[in-house]
Design a protein around this motif. Structure first.
Motif, short mmCIF file in Angstrom:
data_model
loop_
_atom_site.label_atom_id
_atom_site.label_comp_id
_atom_site.label_asym_id
_atom_site.label_seq_id
_atom_site.Cartn_x
_atom_site.Cartn_y
_atom_site.Cartn_z
N TRP A 1 0.79 5.79 -16.74
CA TRP A 1 2.01 5.98 -15.97
C TRP A 1 3.10 6.68 -16.77
O TRP A 1 3.27 6.45 -17.96
CB TRP A 1 2.54 4.62 -15.49
N GLY B 1 3.66 1.60 -1.50
CA GLY B 1 4.37 1.78 -2.76
C GLY B 1 5.55 0.86 -2.97
O GLY B 1 6.25 0.95 -3.98
N THR C 1 0.39 -5.24 -6.47
CA THR C 1 -0.12 -3.89 -6.33
C THR C 1 -1.52 -3.95 -5.73
O THR C 1 -2.16 -5.00 -5.74
CB THR C 1 -0.17 -3.15 -7.67
N GLY D 1 2.52 6.08 -2.90
CA GLY D 1 1.98 4.74 -2.84
C GLY D 1 0.58 4.63 -3.40
O GLY D 1 -0.03 3.56 -3.35
N ARG D 2 0.07 5.68 -3.98
CA ARG D 2 -1.31 5.71 -4.47
C ARG D 2 -1.34 5.44 -5.98
O ARG D 2 -0.68 6.12 -6.76
CB ARG D 2 -1.92 7.08 -4.18
N ALA D 3 -2.11 4.43 -6.37
CA ALA D 3 -2.28 4.09 -7.78
C ALA D 3 -3.75 4.26 -8.14
O ALA D 3 -4.47 3.29 -8.32
CB ALA D 3 -1.81 2.66 -8.04
N CYS E 1 1.36 8.53 -11.70
CA CYS E 1 0.05 8.01 -12.08
C CYS E 1 -0.81 9.14 -12.63
O CYS E 1 -0.92 10.21 -12.02
CB CYS E 1 -0.58 7.40 -10.84
N HIS F 1 0.83 -1.20 0.00
CA HIS F 1 0.00 0.00 0.00
C HIS F 1 0.87 1.26 0.00
O HIS F 1 0.47 2.29 -0.54
CB HIS F 1 -0.92 0.00 1.22
N THR G 1 6.38 -2.29 -4.20
CA THR G 1 5.56 -3.23 -4.94
C THR G 1 6.33 -4.33 -5.67
O THR G 1 5.72 -5.29 -6.13
CB THR G 1 4.70 -2.48 -5.98
N ARG H 1 7.74 5.20 2.98
CA ARG H 1 7.45 5.38 1.56
C ARG H 1 8.50 6.24 0.88
O ARG H 1 8.80 6.06 -0.30
CB ARG H 1 6.06 6.02 1.40
N THR I 1 3.96 5.54 -7.41
CA THR I 1 4.38 4.23 -6.93
C THR I 1 5.69 3.90 -7.63
O THR I 1 6.24 4.72 -8.37
CB THR I 1 3.34 3.12 -7.22
N GLU I 2 6.18 2.68 -7.44
CA GLU I 2 7.39 2.26 -8.14
C GLU I 2 7.23 2.29 -9.66
O GLU I 2 8.21 2.34 -10.39
CB GLU I 2 7.80 0.85 -7.70
#
Length: 253
Positions: free
Chosen positions: A219, A17, A56, A212-214, A182, A15, A19, A236, A177-178
């Motif tokens: 992307w 990030g 994810t 960490g938010r998708a 986004c 969660h 992942t 994070r 995120t990784e």
């Protein structure tokens, strides 16, 4: 560490990030086989989605896109602090590229404190502040208007960028995120990638809620070296530092 506890913490890490299998192994000091077993168990419980090389909680999901006014009001005080931190990175006479978004618009509101700037932007919401630049000028990228975010994009914007280079680029995003930045549409993601290619220094402005938010499906990959301007203080941030970010934080409120 007991298996159940490790799996709870692994879910929290995803969660946040973290992942990829490689990053999870480093974070927990476990083998690849153990990480895969844990992710498989969490996936079977419906708590995350397995992906190639990791997991994810958001790929394939999409949150409703907020209106411009909703974005402006959300985390408004934090955005002002991030903008002040970003301003410290800008020198008189710089050429600055501002991405769309309310966080970069907050930076635009501060730019009158620098002289001789050349500001390039696709952010129509920033224009009321950019007309106040002392001894400066503004170049607006052409293109199609995206009314929900008051930005322009498309072939004309890409064509204009191909004839420019800038000292500093300031980006916003719906989430980090990784996978990268986004965005709600492929056009926005592609334009960000084109912006990165034209900038000597890249800065991503993101409050703690974005890490960490998708929340969307498109992307933009991170460059090899970049700056993350954020108020986040937790693990994070370490994820993004490992991905080439130099982390900058605003002064405490």
């Amino acid at each position: 560490m007991k298996v159940a506890k490790r799996r709870r913490e692994m879910l929290e890490a995803v969660h946040a990030g973290i992942t990829s299998i490689e990053a999870l192994c480093r974070h927990f000091g476990i083998s690849e086989a153990t990480a895969r077993r844990d992710l498989g168990a969490l996936s079977e419980q419906g708590l995350l989605v397995r992906t190639y090389g990791g997991a994810t909680t958001g790929v394939g999901q999409r949150e409703p896109e907020l209106t411009l006014e909703q974005r402006r009001l959300r985390q408004g005080d934090v955005k002002a602090r991030l903008a002040a931190c970003a301003l410290d990175c800008i020198e008189d006479g710089d050429t600055v590229l501002l991405d769309g978004g309310t966080t970069t618009a907050a930076l635009a509101a501060c730019l009158h404190e620098r002289r001789g700037l050349h500001v390039v932007t696709n952010n129509m919401a920033a224009l009321p502040w950019l007309i106040q630049l002392p001894e400066g000028r503004t170049t607006v990228l052409g293109g199609d208007l995206r009314a929900s975010s008051m930005t322009v994009y498309g072939p004309l914007a890409h064509a204009a960028l191909s004839r420019l280079s800038v000292d500093r680029l300031f980006l916003s995003a719906d989430g980090l995120t990784e996978l990268g930045l986004c965005e709600a549409s492929p056009e926005q993601a592609w334009l960000k990638e084109a912006m990165i290619a034209r900038a000597a220094e890249v800065y991503v402005m993101a409050d703690a809620t974005k890490l960490g938010r998708a929340s969307q499906q498109h992307w933009t990959p991170f460059p090899r070296q970049w700056h993350l301007i954020t108020d986040a203080e937790d693990v994070r941030v370490d994820v993004f530092a490992a991905l080439g970010a130099r982390v900058r934080r605003p002064d405490a409120p």
